[in-house]
Design a protein around this motif. Structure first.
Motif, PDB file in Angstrom:
ATOM      1  N   ILE A  35     -35.385  88.075 170.286  1.00 32.75           N
ATOM      2  CA  ILE A  35     -34.137  87.507 169.776  1.00 32.75           C
ATOM      3  C   ILE A  35     -33.022  87.571 170.816  1.00 32.75           C
ATOM      4  N   GLN A  60     -26.477  88.374 161.909  1.00 30.03           N
ATOM      5  CA  GLN A  60     -26.788  87.034 162.392  1.00 30.03           C
ATOM      6  C   GLN A  60     -27.467  86.178 161.326  1.00 30.03           C
ATOM      7  N   MET A  76     -30.407  86.696 160.144  1.00 31.84           N
ATOM      8  CA  MET A  76     -31.854  86.651 160.388  1.00 31.84           C
ATOM      9  C   MET A  76     -32.624  87.586 159.460  1.00 31.84           C
ATOM     10  N   ARG A  92     -32.363  88.340 155.576  1.00 27.92           N
ATOM     11  CA  ARG A  92     -31.724  87.854 154.358  1.00 27.92           C
ATOM     12  C   ARG A  92     -31.676  88.944 153.288  1.00 27.92           C
ATOM     13  N   THR A 117     -41.337  85.194 160.195  1.00 31.88           N
ATOM     14  CA  THR A 117     -40.014  84.632 160.451  1.00 31.88           C
ATOM     15  C   THR A 117     -40.067  83.782 161.710  1.00 31.88           C
ATOM     16  N   ASN A 118     -39.223  82.764 161.753  1.00 35.04           N
ATOM     17  CA  ASN A 118     -39.114  81.924 162.943  1.00 35.04           C
ATOM     18  C   ASN A 118     -37.681  81.415 163.019  1.00 35.04           C
ATOM     19  N   HIS A 119     -36.993  81.808 164.081  1.00 35.30           N
ATOM     20  CA  HIS A 119     -35.580  81.449 164.217  1.00 35.30           C
ATOM     21  C   HIS A 119     -35.322  80.630 165.477  1.00 35.30           C
ATOM     22  N   GLU A 120     -36.294  79.799 165.867  1.00 35.67           N
ATOM     23  CA  GLU A 120     -36.124  78.976 167.071  1.00 35.67           C
ATOM     24  C   GLU A 120     -34.904  78.072 166.960  1.00 35.67           C
ATOM     25  N   GLU A 121     -34.717  77.451 165.792  1.00 33.84           N
ATOM     26  CA  GLU A 121     -33.592  76.538 165.626  1.00 33.84           C
ATOM     27  C   GLU A 121     -32.265  77.281 165.725  1.00 33.84           C
ATOM     28  N   LYS A 122     -32.186  78.444 165.087  1.00 35.60           N
ATOM     29  CA  LYS A 122     -30.954  79.241 165.149  1.00 35.60           C
ATOM     30  C   LYS A 122     -30.681  79.734 166.559  1.00 35.60           C
ATOM     31  N   GLY A 136     -26.555  80.245 165.635  1.00 35.10           N
ATOM     32  CA  GLY A 136     -26.453  79.385 164.471  1.00 35.10           C
ATOM     33  C   GLY A 136     -25.017  79.116 164.088  1.00 35.10           C
TER      34      GLY A 136
END
Length: 284
Positions: A52, A73, A75, A77, A102-107, A124
């Motif tokens: 991250i 952030q 990430m 919830r 979990t996948n936060h590539e877009e964020k 994000g």
């Protein structure tokens, strides 16, 4: 989440040899000086198998820093189960694991550098989750503020030992509960957030005291933590005040002993103690 009373207090540990280093220099007259300077080291945070961020930090409470950063952030919830937090001191890495992928590539692709020391970063949409947020209506007494200012400003700390550092304190009434320090004020706040998440501390009657500026980032983090009052000995930014007003957060700055300015959430203030003639002055 089931809230419970905080199980213990955390105070600064200026005697920890890992957090400072003795360095020799000279003063304006050429005289040799031997002083303490704060250490800073990288800490890489992973969520499950995804890297991250790498944060520069003094290195204490890395598990709380990782948890708090991910929580603030968005990430982690509400209701998400953390199954493990593993810190490897040798490679300076924390891995936080949850019960689902979990996948936060877009964020991660949407990154904003903030005004925080040590190059703060948020990922994000900074305003995500604030649209309908209104913070609890807990009272805030001026007697608590005056007592907290005196206690916090005289507590042994890395700041008093070496300087070049920020402090953030989670308080309840006139009592400091958890006092964290770091080279970046955002790191200190994230450590508090991580401690609260790990212990299940109830935010609704808490006060967050910080030595840093009351910027949009600081206000947003406090709001996401569910804490209704944010206090600083430093000043404000316009966007910070605007967001505080939007989420109904009591925002107090320029706190010097028994003097302060409130720019949002005035309705929570109970003025039960008049400023005294011998107000404690402190700067940081």
């Amino acid at each position: 989440m089931q809230f419970r009373d905080p199980p213990h207090h955390i105070a600064p540990n200026p005697g920890n040899p890992r957090l400072t280093r003795r360095v020799q220099g000279t003063d304006q007259t050429g005289a040799v000086q031997d002083i303490s300077v704060v250490e800073e080291r990288p800490l890489t945070i992973y969520l499950n198998g995804q890297e991250i961020v790498t944060a520069m930090t003094i290195g204490d409470y890395p598990e709380y820093l990782a948890l708090g950063f991910l929580k603030n952030q968005g990430m982690l919830r509400d209701g998400e189960t953390v199954t493990g937090v593993d810190y490897d001191e040798e490679v300076e890495t924390v891995v936080v694991r949850t019960d689902r992928p979990t996948n936060h590539e877009e964020k991660l692709a949407k990154k904003t550098r903030t005004s925080g020391c040590a190059v703060g970063t948020v990922f994000g949409d900074m305003m995500e989750g604030l649209e309908n947020l209104r913070l609890p209506q807990a009272e805030l007494r001026t007697s608590w503020l005056y007592a907290l200012a005196k206690t916090i400003n005289t507590t042994p700390s890395l700041y008093l030992e070496a300087g070049a550092i920020h402090g953030t304190v989670l308080c309840q009434g006139d009592e400091p509960l958890v006092y964290m320090e770091d080279v970046g004020r955002h790191n200190a706040v994230d450590k508090i957030a991580g401690w609260m998440l790990a212990t299940g501390a109830d935010p609704t009657d808490k006060i967050l005291y910080t030595t840093g500026r009351l910027t949009s980032e600081m206000v947003i983090k406090c709001a996401h933590m569910g804490i209704p009052s944010l206090v600083s000995r430093s000043g404000f930014t316009a966007w910070g005040v605007e967001i505080a007003t939007q989420v109904d957060l009591t925002l107090i700055g320029r706190m010097r002993g028994e003097r302060f300015t409130c720019l949002a959430g005035e309705h929570r203030l109970i003025r039960d103690a008049a400023p005294g003639a011998n107000a404690l002055s402190a700067s940081r």
